[in-house]
Motif scaffolding. Sequence first.
Motif, PDB file in Angstrom:
ATOM      1  N   LEU A 278       1.927   2.896  27.634  1.00 22.09           N
ATOM      2  CA  LEU A 278       1.378   3.988  26.842  1.00 22.09           C
ATOM      3  C   LEU A 278       0.338   4.752  27.650  1.00 22.09           C
ATOM      4  O   LEU A 278      -0.350   4.182  28.502  1.00 22.09           O
ATOM      5  N   SER A 279       0.193   6.031  27.360  1.00 19.41           N
ATOM      6  CA  SER A 279      -0.856   6.828  27.987  1.00 19.41           C
ATOM      7  C   SER A 279      -2.215   6.398  27.455  1.00 19.41           C
ATOM      8  O   SER A 279      -2.323   5.663  26.468  1.00 19.41           O
ATOM      9  N   ARG A 280      -3.255   6.875  28.095  1.00 15.99           N
ATOM     10  CA  ARG A 280      -4.613   6.527  27.668  1.00 15.99           C
ATOM     11  C   ARG A 280      -4.865   6.959  26.228  1.00 15.99           C
ATOM     12  O   ARG A 280      -5.444   6.211  25.429  1.00 15.99           O
ATOM     13  N   THR A 281      -4.442   8.161  25.880  1.00 12.74           N
ATOM     14  CA  THR A 281      -4.690   8.652  24.525  1.00 12.74           C
ATOM     15  C   THR A 281      -3.819   7.928  23.502  1.00 12.74           C
ATOM     16  O   THR A 281      -4.255   7.695  22.369  1.00 12.74           O
ATOM     17  N   ALA A 282      -2.591   7.569  23.869  1.00 15.56           N
ATOM     18  CA  ALA A 282      -1.748   6.807  22.953  1.00 15.56           C
ATOM     19  C   ALA A 282      -2.335   5.424  22.706  1.00 15.56           C
ATOM     20  O   ALA A 282      -2.322   4.918  21.578  1.00 15.56           O
ATOM     21  N   ARG A 283      -2.880   4.794  23.758  1.00 14.83           N
ATOM     22  CA  ARG A 283      -3.534   3.493  23.577  1.00 14.83           C
ATOM     23  C   ARG A 283      -4.766   3.634  22.676  1.00 14.83           C
ATOM     24  O   ARG A 283      -5.049   2.757  21.850  1.00 14.83           O
ATOM     25  N   ALA A 284      -5.484   4.735  22.831  1.00 13.24           N
ATOM     26  CA  ALA A 284      -6.656   4.969  21.985  1.00 13.24           C
ATOM     27  C   ALA A 284      -6.235   5.095  20.519  1.00 13.24           C
ATOM     28  O   ALA A 284      -6.917   4.584  19.619  1.00 13.24           O
ATOM     29  N   PHE A 285      -5.116   5.774  20.270  1.00 15.10           N
ATOM     30  CA  PHE A 285      -4.611   5.900  18.895  1.00 15.10           C
ATOM     31  C   PHE A 285      -4.295   4.526  18.312  1.00 15.10           C
ATOM     32  O   PHE A 285      -4.640   4.234  17.158  1.00 15.10           O
ATOM     33  N   VAL A 286      -3.648   3.683  19.098  1.00 16.03           N
ATOM     34  CA  VAL A 286      -3.299   2.345  18.610  1.00 16.03           C
ATOM     35  C   VAL A 286      -4.564   1.555  18.281  1.00 16.03           C
ATOM     36  O   VAL A 286      -4.640   0.880  17.238  1.00 16.03           O
ATOM     37  N   ASP A 287      -5.578   1.628  19.125  1.00 13.44           N
ATOM     38  CA  ASP A 287      -6.827   0.917  18.870  1.00 13.44           C
ATOM     39  C   ASP A 287      -7.484   1.414  17.578  1.00 13.44           C
ATOM     40  O   ASP A 287      -7.998   0.616  16.773  1.00 13.44           O
ATOM     41  N   ILE A 288      -7.463   2.722  17.376  1.00 14.29           N
ATOM     42  CA  ILE A 288      -8.050   3.294  16.160  1.00 14.29           C
ATOM     43  C   ILE A 288      -7.281   2.835  14.929  1.00 14.29           C
ATOM     44  O   ILE A 288      -7.868   2.462  13.910  1.00 14.29           O
ATOM     45  N   LEU A 289      -5.955   2.852  15.025  1.00 10.25           N
ATOM     46  CA  LEU A 289      -5.140   2.428  13.889  1.00 10.25           C
ATOM     47  C   LEU A 289      -5.396   0.967  13.543  1.00 10.25           C
ATOM     48  O   LEU A 289      -5.496   0.607  12.356  1.00 10.25           O
ATOM     49  N   ARG A 290      -5.540   0.131  14.553  1.00 14.27           N
ATOM     50  CA  ARG A 290      -5.818  -1.288  14.292  1.00 14.27           C
ATOM     51  C   ARG A 290      -7.168  -1.454  13.588  1.00 14.27           C
ATOM     52  O   ARG A 290      -7.325  -2.345  12.736  1.00 14.27           O
ATOM     53  N   ASP A 291      -8.126  -0.622  13.933  1.00 20.01           N
ATOM     54  CA  ASP A 291      -9.441  -0.708  13.291  1.00 20.01           C
ATOM     55  C   ASP A 291      -9.403  -0.253  11.835  1.00 20.01           C
ATOM     56  O   ASP A 291     -10.245  -0.664  11.030  1.00 20.01           O
ATOM     57  N   LEU A 292      -8.432   0.578  11.495  1.00 17.91           N
ATOM     58  CA  LEU A 292      -8.367   1.139  10.144  1.00 17.91           C
ATOM     59  C   LEU A 292      -7.668   0.223   9.145  1.00 17.91           C
ATOM     60  O   LEU A 292      -7.862   0.382   7.934  1.00 17.91           O
ATOM     61  N   VAL A 293      -6.856  -0.707   9.621  1.00 15.39           N
ATOM     62  CA  VAL A 293      -6.066  -1.526   8.710  1.00 15.39           C
ATOM     63  C   VAL A 293      -6.419  -2.991   8.908  1.00 15.39           C
ATOM     64  O   VAL A 293      -6.780  -3.415  10.012  1.00 15.39           O
ATOM     65  N   PRO A 294      -6.326  -3.782   7.836  1.00 14.71           N
ATOM     66  CA  PRO A 294      -6.568  -5.219   7.994  1.00 14.71           C
ATOM     67  C   PRO A 294      -5.463  -5.857   8.810  1.00 14.71           C
ATOM     68  O   PRO A 294      -4.294  -5.443   8.716  1.00 14.71           O
ATOM     69  N   PRO A 295      -5.782  -6.842   9.642  1.00 12.48           N
ATOM     70  CA  PRO A 295      -4.738  -7.497  10.439  1.00 12.48           C
ATOM     71  C   PRO A 295      -3.783  -8.258   9.542  1.00 12.48           C
ATOM     72  O   PRO A 295      -4.133  -8.639   8.414  1.00 12.48           O
ATOM     73  N   PRO A 296      -2.559  -8.501   9.999  1.00 12.98           N
ATOM     74  CA  PRO A 296      -1.626  -9.277   9.178  1.00 12.98           C
ATOM     75  C   PRO A 296      -2.128 -10.694   9.006  1.00 12.98           C
ATOM     76  O   PRO A 296      -2.758 -11.256   9.905  1.00 12.98           O
ATOM     77  N   PRO A 297      -1.881 -11.309   7.855  1.00 18.07           N
ATOM     78  CA  PRO A 297      -2.338 -12.689   7.640  1.00 18.07           C
ATOM     79  C   PRO A 297      -1.529 -13.653   8.479  1.00 18.07           C
ATOM     80  O   PRO A 297      -0.448 -13.313   8.975  1.00 18.07           O
ATOM     81  N   PRO A 298      -2.036 -14.877   8.673  1.00 17.00           N
ATOM     82  CA  PRO A 298      -1.252 -15.894   9.391  1.00 17.00           C
ATOM     83  C   PRO A 298       0.072 -16.134   8.685  1.00 17.00           C
ATOM     84  O   PRO A 298       0.207 -15.893   7.477  1.00 17.00           O
ATOM     85  N   GLU A 299       1.063 -16.569   9.428  1.00 17.11           N
ATOM     86  CA  GLU A 299       2.378 -16.821   8.848  1.00 17.11           C
ATOM     87  C   GLU A 299       2.244 -17.757   7.661  1.00 17.11           C
ATOM     88  O   GLU A 299       1.662 -18.843   7.756  1.00 17.11           O
ATOM     89  N   GLY A 300       2.759 -17.316   6.510  1.00 19.50           N
ATOM     90  CA  GLY A 300       2.661 -18.134   5.304  1.00 19.50           C
ATOM     91  C   GLY A 300       1.447 -17.809   4.475  1.00 19.50           C
ATOM     92  O   GLY A 300       1.299 -18.308   3.369  1.00 19.50           O
ATOM     93  N   GLY A 301       0.534 -16.961   4.970  1.00 17.21           N
ATOM     94  CA  GLY A 301      -0.648 -16.603   4.211  1.00 17.21           C
ATOM     95  C   GLY A 301      -0.369 -15.496   3.232  1.00 17.21           C
ATOM     96  O   GLY A 301       0.713 -14.930   3.164  1.00 17.21           O
ATOM     97  N   GLU A 302      -1.377 -15.163   2.410  1.00 14.48           N
ATOM     98  CA  GLU A 302      -1.241 -14.102   1.424  1.00 14.48           C
ATOM     99  C   GLU A 302      -1.426 -12.756   2.078  1.00 14.48           C
ATOM    100  O   GLU A 302      -2.213 -12.622   3.014  1.00 14.48           O
ATOM    101  N   PRO A 303      -0.724 -11.714   1.621  1.00 12.04           N
ATOM    102  CA  PRO A 303      -0.924 -10.385   2.169  1.00 12.04           C
ATOM    103  C   PRO A 303      -2.308  -9.867   1.847  1.00 12.04           C
ATOM    104  O   PRO A 303      -2.911 -10.235   0.839  1.00 12.04           O
ATOM    105  N   ALA A 304      -2.833  -9.026   2.731  1.00 14.88           N
ATOM    106  CA  ALA A 304      -4.177  -8.501   2.535  1.00 14.88           C
ATOM    107  C   ALA A 304      -4.218  -7.575   1.337  1.00 14.88           C
ATOM    108  O   ALA A 304      -3.314  -6.799   1.081  1.00 14.88           O
ATOM    109  N   ASP A 305      -5.301  -7.656   0.539  1.00 14.04           N
ATOM    110  CA  ASP A 305      -5.511  -6.750  -0.569  1.00 14.04           C
ATOM    111  C   ASP A 305      -6.235  -5.522  -0.074  1.00 14.04           C
ATOM    112  O   ASP A 305      -7.461  -5.449  -0.108  1.00 14.04           O
ATOM    113  N   SER A 306      -5.474  -4.542   0.408  1.00 12.70           N
ATOM    114  CA  SER A 306      -6.102  -3.377   1.020  1.00 12.70           C
ATOM    115  C   SER A 306      -6.368  -2.253   0.037  1.00 12.70           C
ATOM    116  O   SER A 306      -7.075  -1.320   0.340  1.00 12.70           O
TER     117      SER A 306
END
Length: 312
Positions: A278-306
Amino acid sequence: MRLNLRQLEVFRAIMITGSISGAARLLSVSQPAISRLLAYTEDRLELRLFERVRGRIQPTPEARRLFTEVDQVHQGVLRVNELAEELRERGTGSVRIVASPSVGQTMVPDAIARLRQRFPDLRVEFEILTLLEVIAKITSARADLGVSVLPVDEPTIQSQVMTEGRLMAIMPRDHPLARLRVVRPADIAPYPLIGFGPQTPYGYIVEQALASSPEPIKVSTVVRFTPVACAMVRAGAGVAVVDEFVLRGRTWPELVSRPLAPITRVRAHLLTLRYEPLSRTARAFVDILRDLVPPPPPEGGEPADSIPTDLT
């Protein structure tokens, strides 16, 4: 024989102007030069591209088919030149993002807004597409990355789970289902449903989630995208089952959502070309998106209440 870019340029000029003289004016060259190159091209291809009719030229069926591909090449060259211009003038270039409708409603736009704050001169191209269109854009390198709520099984695409949610039942505030804390398929059966069609990947997911209803569920209206389903519910056309990503923010203040039981999980996937960095700006977008959403729960865990079940 392989056509070079100059031959493609001349062929396209003749097609869009409809004449040798028009092509010569468009390319700022002489008519004899255009005629000679056209004759050479047809001779080497062993293919007649134009018929001469009463002093005018008419493209053959073969030329019309060829033009479709040639025009795509021309658009690609234009994009290369535009990118080179941006890189020279601004140094940041552009980023091209595609997304499925649910995550394209607020999640991706929120991340783009933050990306533009970090790179004010960045040019962002953003499209909301079907899953097949998203895959086509990425595999052909016409998009830098994609975000989808549907999984992708394509060897050239790398898919990473960004976050996880669940399916939700949505209805107007004064609807009887709004009094429930959790909505089950049997609760939906008495009411008209805004559906997506079982022949679509998203429609199949919803159909399976509602399959446990002892009473048949009537799909009264079929739509293609989840934001359209939300708009139909807002208009009073029925209830719908959508993923919670499309309900983020305050886009639908007139609606109420309730978790669908049993839980059906949905995941937002980041899609990129497997062997292209990915380009520098595309990587920056991915980092921003990860900061905006809760991470996925561990396998078998409950989905995040977002999101809350009451959209306001």
